[in-house]
Design an enzyme around this catalytic site. Sequence first.
Site, PDB file in Angstrom:
ATOM      1  N   TYR A   1       6.598  38.289 100.799  1.00 24.21           N
ATOM      2  CA  TYR A   1       6.967  37.416  99.699  1.00 24.21           C
ATOM      3  C   TYR A   1       8.170  36.553 100.077  1.00 24.21           C
ATOM      4  CZ  TYR A   1       3.958  40.090  96.537  1.00 24.21           C
ATOM      5  OH  TYR A   1       2.886  40.682  95.933  1.00 24.21           O
TER       6      TYR A   1
ATOM      7  N   TYR B   1       0.287  44.364 102.751  1.00 22.25           N
ATOM      8  CA  TYR B   1       1.631  44.757 103.169  1.00 22.25           C
ATOM      9  C   TYR B   1       1.904  46.222 102.818  1.00 22.25           C
ATOM     10  CZ  TYR B   1       2.672  43.652  98.234  1.00 22.25           C
ATOM     11  OH  TYR B   1       2.675  43.584  96.861  1.00 22.25           O
TER      12      TYR B   1
ATOM     13  N   ARG C   1      -0.761  47.764 100.255  1.00 26.03           N
ATOM     14  CA  ARG C   1      -1.363  47.083  99.112  1.00 26.03           C
ATOM     15  C   ARG C   1      -2.516  46.215  99.574  1.00 26.03           C
ATOM     16  NH1 ARG C   1       0.006  45.645  94.313  1.00 26.03           N
ATOM     17  NH2 ARG C   1      -2.164  46.265  94.142  1.00 26.03           N
TER      18      ARG C   1
ATOM     19  N   HIS D   1      -3.783  40.493  97.242  1.00 19.50           N
ATOM     20  CA  HIS D   1      -3.867  40.237  95.807  1.00 19.50           C
ATOM     21  C   HIS D   1      -2.985  39.054  95.440  1.00 19.50           C
ATOM     22  CE1 HIS D   1      -0.358  42.844  96.336  1.00 19.50           C
ATOM     23  NE2 HIS D   1       0.140  42.266  95.261  1.00 19.50           N
TER      24      HIS D   1
ATOM     25  N   HIS E   1      -0.760  37.691  91.919  1.00 19.20           N
ATOM     26  CA  HIS E   1      -0.257  38.041  90.589  1.00 19.20           C
ATOM     27  C   HIS E   1      -0.445  36.870  89.622  1.00 19.20           C
ATOM     28  CE1 HIS E   1       1.918  41.675  92.000  1.00 19.20           C
ATOM     29  NE2 HIS E   1       2.060  40.974  93.117  1.00 19.20           N
TER      30      HIS E   1
END
Length: 235
Positions: free
Chosen positions: A104, A143, A153, A156, A158
């Site tokens: 991120y 990640y 994870r 995806h 959000h």
Amino acid sequence: MSDPIAYRRPAPGTQPPLDLPAYGSTHKRHPKQPLIRVPNTLTETSAPHFDPAHYPVQADMSQVGGRAALGERIIVAGRVTDEDGRPLRGAMVEVWQANASGRYHHPRDQHDAPLDPNFEGRARLFTDAEGRYSFVSIKPGAYPWRNHANAWRPIHIHFGLHGTGFGQRMITQMYFPGDPLLPLDPIFNSTADEAARNRLVSTFDLDITRPEWALGYRFDIVLRGPAATPFENTP
């Protein structure tokens, strides 16, 4: 004036619980006491007013200043509706995600995957008169997240959907079809009902795909009712 619509609760098992043993951080942040319903005031039900004039649209995450981000370019599109298929018009949709390496654009993310100066990982858009939305991005990477041994994870994106008041924000995640990490992920599997859980998985859509430019994925969101999309903040 049309008759008010009766609220239909989600079917049992179609929404994730606030406390899930397999999802470690829920133990620290879920309510320990029964929830108390606080009456809404006029301010909470009618403000703020989200519109493109005050919240500029940013619907292309695949580049910054005309410089292309690294990774596989994708288009994500869909509709936001109520349980009867009626569109939610003019709703502000916020999107955030990791880059193609699974990191991120945020100082708290210390994963040693590389950052991309041409990918900020956030977007803002509004649904049209038919409840439709669309944005361009880069397919995110998986990640590690330290929830359990060798935890990763799934890829995806959000989503945060805003209504007309501070208490009208719904948060969910969109996953990608065929991801081998889905059966292992406690967040994805926190929704007990399999059909509801699969509503979080987007579908490849050739009509959204732009030839020689980007693959397209459809992700429709249903806000309430027995067939509602699973949301992370539903009590």
